[in-house]
Design an enzyme around this catalytic site. Structure first.
Site, PDB file in Angstrom:
ATOM      1  CB  SER A 165      -0.931  -0.069   1.225  1.00  0.00           C
ATOM      2  OG  SER A 165      -1.911   0.899   1.161  1.00  0.00           O
ATOM      3  CG  ASP A 335      -6.679  -3.545  -3.379  1.00  0.00           C
ATOM      4  OD1 ASP A 335      -7.250  -2.624  -2.768  1.00  0.00           O
ATOM      5  OD2 ASP A 335      -5.479  -3.852  -3.200  1.00  0.00           O
ATOM      6  CG  HIS A 368      -5.506  -2.497   0.299  1.00  0.00           C
ATOM      7  ND1 HIS A 368      -4.948  -2.083  -0.884  1.00  0.00           N
ATOM      8  CD2 HIS A 368      -4.877  -1.802   1.272  1.00  0.00           C
ATOM      9  CE1 HIS A 368      -4.029  -1.170  -0.643  1.00  0.00           C
ATOM     10  NE2 HIS A 368      -3.974  -0.975   0.662  1.00  0.00           N
TER      11      HIS A 368
END
Ligand SMILES: *[C@@H]1O[C@H](CO)[C@@H](O)[C@H](O)[C@H]1NC(C)=O
Ligand SMILES: *[C@@H]1O[C@H](CO)[C@@H](O)[C@H](O)[C@H]1NC(C)=O
Ligand SMILES: *[C@@H]1O[C@H](CO)[C@@H](O)[C@H](O)[C@H]1NC(C)=O
Ligand SMILES: *[C@@H]1O[C@H](CO)[C@@H](O)[C@H](O)[C@H]1NC(C)=O
Length: 394
Positions: A165, A335, A368
């Site tokens: 991320s 995601d 994610h």
């Protein structure tokens, strides 16, 4: 409501809300690593702007296995609003940090400035506004270089890097400026974030718009003025709403993760979220809005001029990433933060990358959080990642 220009340096999330209540004095080693039978070293790195970062090293596998052999260093860099604990929440057989240690790597875990284990500063107090006066540009310019130098020196080798991320965004931005690459063997980018234009989570979109002042969203997002008790109440409201549990709270940020273990999610919510600066959230919101990756935009021309010597913020141009830098990218079809279309835009920037230096993996079911906490990541992500590392050991 938050304003973009001159966003005030405050915490976005009050640290006393979350994991900060848990064993605040203990380091990550004694809290989550040593009890499982791993050697663990606590290190401190001081950035050139004075932040004191904690770094944990797992030098060997469980019960000291694999000692005496040459172990390649690998650095794990977490995302926004969390800390190094996120790599350690599943069982040792499922958690990336332990898997890497058990498969022969010298593992280093970093913790971003402002998070629980990296709250120190040589002169500033975390209760002051000036302590929180930074965006992710400072992670690129100060945190990562300090950490890389330290690990490089201690291990005597170039590093492999794993980012998740925001940990991918700061790496890509660094590489585009030619930073870190002289101390890097390869980089694995999980849930890569560079562009955010297609981010889909309603909560994320509202937050982003609130941070750049486009919508008035009085409480949960614009927490510039929010105090601890208000934040706790908001979280309680989410978690205890009929039909909604905290599992769904996470889903509403990340998309539907295929493969999380409910007890891992409980642990996650015990230790996270961790604070970051408001300026970092505004900076991310600018990326979402503008569709271009730039340094923090002060909006006011005079302030941009003061920082950058020009009226608009400079671009991080990802086409400048060295074409022979070994990179492994893994992204997920579910995601909602790192949307497939945004990853495709990133891949377009990398279209002239040497094909033998770029591995791209797409996982239809992954969202994610699955890349870090999913119970199947040990089968579908980590083995190809570690073999990529072995292929690029030089
Ligand atoms: C590590 O040591 C513990 C305690 O002696 C033991 O129970 C465990 O089986 C050992 N694990 C490995 C992988 O050797
Ligand atoms: C926090 O803010 C709420 C709403 O603004 C207020 O009612 C409450 O008294 C505040 N609590 C503290 C500890 O300041
Ligand atoms: C989920 O976590 C619990 C507690 O650590 C563990 O007993 C269980 O085996 C885990 N399930 C899976 C599928 O990994
Ligand atoms: C990045 O650099 C390339 C090549 O110099 C150029 O064509 C492109 O317009 C630049 N992108 C941005 C966003 O400035």
């Amino acid at each position: 409501m938050m304003q973009v220009s001159g966003a005030r340096p405050t915490r976005w999330w009050d640290p006393t809300v979350s994991g900060d209540n848990v064993d605040a004095g203990a380091g990550l080693c004694s809290l989550a690593i040593a009890p499982l039978g791993y050697q663990c070293e606590e290190h401190q790195v001081v950035t050139k702007d004075g932040y004191i970062l904690s770094l944990q090293r797992i030098p060997f596998g469980m019960n000291g296995s694999g000692g005496g052999t040459r172990r390649q260093p690998v650095l794990l860099q977490h995302g926004v609003l969390v800390d190094g604990m996120t790599w350690l929440l599943n069982s040792p057989e499922e958690s990336l940090a332990f898997i890497l240690a058990d498969s022969g790597f010298d593992v280093w875990i970093s913790n971003t400035r402002g998070t629980r284990f990296s709250r120190g500063h040589v002169s500033l107090n975390p209760t002051s506004r000036s302590y929180w006066d930074w965006s992710w540009d400072e992670l690129v310019a100060n945190d990562l270089p300090a950490i890389f130098d330290f690990v490089y020196e201690k291990s005597g080798q170039k590093l492999h890097y794993v980012g998740h991320s925001l940990g991918t965004l700061v790496a890509l931005a660094s590489f585009s400026e030619g930073r870190l690459v002289d101390k890097l063997k390869s980089a694995a980018l999980l849930s890569p974030v560079a562009y955010l234009t297609h981010m889909q989570t309603p909560l994320g979109i509202l937050c982003a718009k609130a941070f750049v002042g486009e919508v008035k969203y009085p409480t949960s997002c614009t927490s510039n003025n929010i105090n601890t008790s208000t934040m706790i109440n908001i979280l309680k409201t989410f978690c205890h709403h009929p039909g909604v549990d905290c599992y769904d709270l996470m889903t509403s940020f990340t998309g539907i993760n295929c493969c999380l273990n409910a007890s891992t999610v409980d642990l996650f919510l015990k230790y996270e979220p961790q604070p970051t600066s408001t300026k970092t959230m505004v900076h991310l919101a600018q990326t979402f809005r503008d569709g271009v990756l730039t340094k923090y935009d002060y909006v006011r021309k005079d302030l941009n001029m003061e920082s950058y010597g020009r009226t608009t913020p400079p671009v991080y141009n990802l086409t400048n990433i060295p074409a022979d830098l070994p990179m492994f990218l893994s992204y997920g079809g579910k995601d909602c933060l790192s949307d497939v279309r945004d990853v495709e835009q990133l891949l377009d920037d990398l279209k002239f990358h040497r094909t033998d230096k770029l591995a791209v993996q797409f996982l239809e079911d992954f969202a994610h959080a699955d890349f870090v906490m999913g119970v199947t990541a040990k089968q579908v992500v980590y083995p190809s990642m570690t073999s990529f590392f072995h292929d690029h050991d030089n």
